[in-house]
Each structure stands twice: as C-alpha cells, then as structure tokens.
Design a protein around this motif. Structure first.
Motif, PDB file in Angstrom:
ATOM      1  N   ALA A   1       0.835  -1.211   0.000  1.00 20.94           N
ATOM      2  CA  ALA A   1       0.000   0.000   0.000  1.00 20.94           C
ATOM      3  C   ALA A   1       0.865   1.255   0.000  1.00 20.94           C
ATOM      4  O   ALA A   1       0.594   2.231  -0.717  1.00 20.94           O
ATOM      5  N   THR A   2       1.911   1.234   0.789  1.00 21.15           N
ATOM      6  CA  THR A   2       2.827   2.373   0.867  1.00 21.15           C
ATOM      7  C   THR A   2       3.553   2.567  -0.462  1.00 21.15           C
ATOM      8  O   THR A   2       3.672   3.689  -0.979  1.00 21.15           O
ATOM      9  N   TYR A   3       4.051   1.460  -1.013  1.00 20.69           N
ATOM     10  CA  TYR A   3       4.799   1.515  -2.270  1.00 20.69           C
ATOM     11  C   TYR A   3       3.945   2.128  -3.385  1.00 20.69           C
ATOM     12  O   TYR A   3       4.402   3.004  -4.127  1.00 20.69           O
ATOM     13  N   GLU A   4       2.706   1.667  -3.501  1.00 20.16           N
ATOM     14  CA  GLU A   4       1.829   2.178  -4.555  1.00 20.16           C
ATOM     15  C   GLU A   4       1.603   3.688  -4.400  1.00 20.16           C
ATOM     16  O   GLU A   4       1.645   4.433  -5.386  1.00 20.16           O
ATOM     17  N   SER A   5       1.414   4.140  -3.172  1.00 22.83           N
ATOM     18  CA  SER A   5       1.172   5.563  -2.946  1.00 22.83           C
ATOM     19  C   SER A   5       2.396   6.414  -3.251  1.00 22.83           C
ATOM     20  O   SER A   5       2.289   7.487  -3.863  1.00 22.83           O
ATOM     21  N   VAL A   6       3.579   5.953  -2.826  1.00 22.88           N
ATOM     22  CA  VAL A   6       4.772   6.761  -3.072  1.00 22.88           C
ATOM     23  C   VAL A   6       5.102   6.807  -4.562  1.00 22.88           C
ATOM     24  O   VAL A   6       5.553   7.831  -5.086  1.00 22.88           O
ATOM     25  N   VAL A   7       4.849   5.710  -5.285  1.00 19.30           N
ATOM     26  CA  VAL A   7       5.056   5.713  -6.739  1.00 19.30           C
ATOM     27  C   VAL A   7       4.105   6.709  -7.404  1.00 19.30           C
ATOM     28  O   VAL A   7       4.508   7.522  -8.244  1.00 19.30           O
ATOM     29  N   ASN A   8       2.841   6.673  -7.022  1.00 21.08           N
ATOM     30  CA  ASN A   8       1.857   7.574  -7.626  1.00 21.08           C
ATOM     31  C   ASN A   8       2.109   9.033  -7.270  1.00 21.08           C
ATOM     32  O   ASN A   8       1.968   9.929  -8.116  1.00 21.08           O
ATOM     33  N   LEU A   9       2.483   9.295  -6.014  1.00 20.97           N
ATOM     34  CA  LEU A   9       2.798  10.667  -5.608  1.00 20.97           C
ATOM     35  C   LEU A   9       4.004  11.193  -6.370  1.00 20.97           C
ATOM     36  O   LEU A   9       3.999  12.331  -6.871  1.00 20.97           O
ATOM     37  N   THR A  10       5.039  10.365  -6.486  1.00 21.77           N
ATOM     38  CA  THR A  10       6.250  10.774  -7.208  1.00 21.77           C
ATOM     39  C   THR A  10       5.941  11.041  -8.678  1.00 21.77           C
ATOM     40  O   THR A  10       6.410  12.042  -9.252  1.00 21.77           O
ATOM     41  N   ALA A  11       5.151  10.177  -9.302  1.00 22.62           N
ATOM     42  CA  ALA A  11       4.781  10.368 -10.713  1.00 22.62           C
ATOM     43  C   ALA A  11       3.998  11.671 -10.891  1.00 22.62           C
ATOM     44  O   ALA A  11       4.226  12.424 -11.851  1.00 22.62           O
ATOM     45  N   TRP A  12       3.089  11.943  -9.970  1.00 24.65           N
ATOM     46  CA  TRP A  12       2.286  13.171 -10.041  1.00 24.65           C
ATOM     47  C   TRP A  12       3.179  14.407  -9.949  1.00 24.65           C
ATOM     48  O   TRP A  12       3.049  15.349 -10.735  1.00 24.65           O
ATOM     49  N   LEU A  13       4.097  14.397  -8.998  1.00 19.33           N
ATOM     50  CA  LEU A  13       5.000  15.540  -8.834  1.00 19.33           C
ATOM     51  C   LEU A  13       5.911  15.709 -10.051  1.00 19.33           C
ATOM     52  O   LEU A  13       6.182  16.834 -10.484  1.00 19.33           O
ATOM     53  N   CYS A  14       6.367  14.593 -10.610  1.00 21.36           N
ATOM     54  CA  CYS A  14       7.192  14.671 -11.824  1.00 21.36           C
ATOM     55  C   CYS A  14       6.426  15.353 -12.944  1.00 21.36           C
ATOM     56  O   CYS A  14       6.966  16.205 -13.662  1.00 21.36           O
ATOM     57  N   ARG A  15       5.169  15.002 -13.110  1.00 22.66           N
ATOM     58  CA  ARG A  15       4.369  15.614 -14.166  1.00 22.66           C
ATOM     59  C   ARG A  15       4.188  17.108 -13.916  1.00 22.66           C
ATOM     60  O   ARG A  15       4.356  17.932 -14.828  1.00 22.66           O
ATOM     61  N   GLU A  16       3.870  17.474 -12.689  1.00 21.78           N
ATOM     62  CA  GLU A  16       3.645  18.882 -12.358  1.00 21.78           C
ATOM     63  C   GLU A  16       4.915  19.718 -12.521  1.00 21.78           C
ATOM     64  O   GLU A  16       4.855  20.880 -12.929  1.00 21.78           O
ATOM     65  N   LEU A  17       6.057  19.123 -12.220  1.00 19.27           N
ATOM     66  CA  LEU A  17       7.329  19.852 -12.230  1.00 19.27           C
ATOM     67  C   LEU A  17       8.125  19.649 -13.511  1.00 19.27           C
ATOM     68  O   LEU A  17       9.240  20.152 -13.634  1.00 19.27           O
ATOM     69  N   LYS A  18       7.523  18.893 -14.455  1.00 23.74           N
ATOM     70  CA  LYS A  18       8.204  18.589 -15.721  1.00 23.74           C
ATOM     71  C   LYS A  18       9.562  17.901 -15.467  1.00 23.74           C
ATOM     72  O   LYS A  18      10.584  18.237 -16.076  1.00 23.74           O
ATOM     73  N   LEU A  19       9.549  16.922 -14.584  1.00 16.59           N
ATOM     74  CA  LEU A  19      10.723  16.112 -14.299  1.00 16.59           C
ATOM     75  C   LEU A  19      10.491  14.697 -14.803  1.00 16.59           C
ATOM     76  O   LEU A  19       9.370  14.336 -15.163  1.00 16.59           O
ATOM     77  N   GLY A  20      11.546  13.878 -14.828  1.00 16.34           N
ATOM     78  CA  GLY A  20      11.433  12.483 -15.233  1.00 16.34           C
ATOM     79  C   GLY A  20      11.929  11.580 -14.124  1.00 16.34           C
ATOM     80  O   GLY A  20      12.448  12.045 -13.101  1.00 16.34           O
ATOM     81  N   SER A  21      11.817  10.274 -14.328  1.00 18.14           N
ATOM     82  CA  SER A  21      12.256   9.340 -13.295  1.00 18.14           C
ATOM     83  C   SER A  21      13.753   9.467 -13.007  1.00 18.14           C
ATOM     84  O   SER A  21      14.209   9.173 -11.901  1.00 18.14           O
ATOM     85  N   LYS A  22      14.518   9.944 -13.983  1.00 17.73           N
ATOM     86  CA  LYS A  22      15.955  10.141 -13.760  1.00 17.73           C
ATOM     87  C   LYS A  22      16.212  11.237 -12.738  1.00 17.73           C
ATOM     88  O   LYS A  22      17.307  11.325 -12.154  1.00 17.73           O
TER      89      LYS A  22
END
Length: 264
Positions: free
Chosen positions: A205-226
């Motif tokens: 449950a924690t893993y799924e949330s942190v992945v989704n939160l990180t992906a959301w922030l990347c999109r908002e900030l125009k960042l990538g997984s790198k």
C-alpha cells in the motif's frame, strides 16, 4: 611549408655572396585552431598575377569565426553542462486530491519559511522508525517548533510523508524548503516513507502511494524518473535503507514511476 631561395653566384672579388641574395627561409604557419591566425612573415608578399597580394577570402574568415564560437560553446557544455530553462511556477503546482495537507508550524527548526523558485530533484527517504505512521512523523516535525530558538536543537522535516496504509500527508508547501536533503534543500522535494520493519522495505500500500505521488510531482514539475533520487545519492546517508541495499529494487522503483506517469 618552407620556401628556400637559391643564392646567386659569389662575388668574384670578395668571394662572398651578395647581401641581397643571402639565403633566407620563411615558414608559413597554418591556422592552429578556431579563431587563431598568424600574419605573413614581414617583407614576404605573395606573388600573383600583376603583383597583387592574395588576401584571405571573407568566407574563410567567417567560417573560422563560426567554428571558434562553436568550439567555445561545446567546451562550456562539456565542462559545466547546459542549464535547461526553467519555467515552472511553483505556486501553481497542485497535489492529488488524496493528499491531505496538514502544514506544520513555521519555525527555525523544521519549517524556516524560506521560499525557492525551482525544483530539480525529488528525494525519497525512509523514516527509520519501523511501524510509525504518517501522522506520527508529521507531528514529530511540528513538535520541533517547541524547542528553544536561543539554543541548539534538532532540525529536520519533509514535504510529504507516506504512511503504512498508503495515506499521504503534506507537511510543507513545495514553494518552501524543508530540512531533509542537506546540502540540496534549496532545489529538492523530500518524501519520507513509512515502513513496517527494520529492513526499510515499503509494504504494498505504501509503495503504490509513493510511486503515484512521485509520478504526479514529476508531471507537475516537468521532471522524469531520472530526476528521482535517494537520500543516499544526495549526501551518502544510508537512506532509504532497503533501496540502497538493493539496487535492483531502486531501478524497478524508477521504472514504476515511469509507468505511472504514462497513466496520468
């Protein structure tokens, strides 16, 4: 290229060659690099039809100038990197509706109220307190405000905390620094993550949330997984422990962030 003139015959009376005919060598230097040139040797006019000097064509000079500028820019990129333009207004960055905003009090120990204009990396942490909840950790950051500001104290905080049931609490706005990623507090976002045991591994449950939160922030900030890094990558601290001990798991985490970004 070297040009040698053959001396005239010697003077019959003195046995010496005439002064005007003494052998002389003239070396013509090639252009050594962009923007560099050498003058012709003194007194050595090029021969051509009608005795005219041969000038360097304008197009050749222009080409040398362009090559020189290009080499300079290329060298600067190699040495210092090319700083990408940054156009994100951090005040416009939104968080998902499932993130609960419970900002901690402004204070010198955990929320110094220092604004910034750009974010270059998202940093993943583990709380290092097995079994603690997102609320527990948020409240701890807030309690640091009660320390005596005239004395030395504990300074730490995070923008987000992800809990054991996947709950997410935002402790500090992304427009402000948190005390979690020294010496990179000024251009990073901190995400603290809860874990059930000493290994530091996140539950599902924690893993799924942190992945989704990180992906959301990347999109908002125009960042990538790198641009998503571990606390370890910032200053060498063993955090998040499980993802420092298991590189493959960290590689997979970044891949999962990429996949989540595609679904947003």
């Amino acid at each position: 290229m070297t040009e040698t003139r053959t001396p005239k015959s010697r003077n019959q009376r003195t046995g010496q060659p005439p002064l005007e005919s003494a052998p002389r060598e003239v070396t013509l230097h090639p252009v050594d690099g962009p923007g560099e040139s050498y003058p012709h040797p003194a007194g050595k006019a090029a021969r051509g039809s009608g005795g005219r000097r041969k000038g360097v064509p304008f197009i050749a000079l222009l080409l040398v100038l362009v090559l020189g500028i290009g080499a300079g820019l290329g060298g600067g990129y190699y040495l210092w990197g090319w700083e990408r333009p940054y156009t994100i207004d951090l005040k416009s960055v939104e968080v998902p509706e499932w993130v609960k905003q419970e900002f901690i009090r402004k204070n010198i120990f955990s929320r110094p109220d220092v604004s910034r204009k750009r974010i270059n990396n998202i940093v993943i942490h583990y709380v290092a307190n097995p079994g603690s909840t997102a609320k527990n950790n948020r409240d701890y950051f807030d309690s640091l405000a009660d320390q005596d500001p005239q004395k030395s104290g504990t300074s730490t905080s995070s923008h987000f905390v992800v809990g054991l049931e996947g709950e997410v609490i935002q402790c500090i706005p992304v427009t402000e620094i948190a005390y979690g990623n020294a010496p990179r507090n000024d251009d990073t976002i901190s995400i603290e993550v809860c874990h059930p045991d000493e290994t530091g591994r996140f539950n599902d449950a924690t893993y799924e949330s942190v992945v989704n939160l990180t992906a959301w922030l990347c999109r908002e900030l125009k960042l990538g997984s790198k641009d998503v890094v571990r606390h370890y990558d910032i200053n060498g601290k063993l955090c998040p422990k499980y993802y420092v001990d298991n590189e493959d798991a960290w590689v997979q985490f970044r891949k999962d962030v990429d996949a989540a970004m595609k679904e947003l």
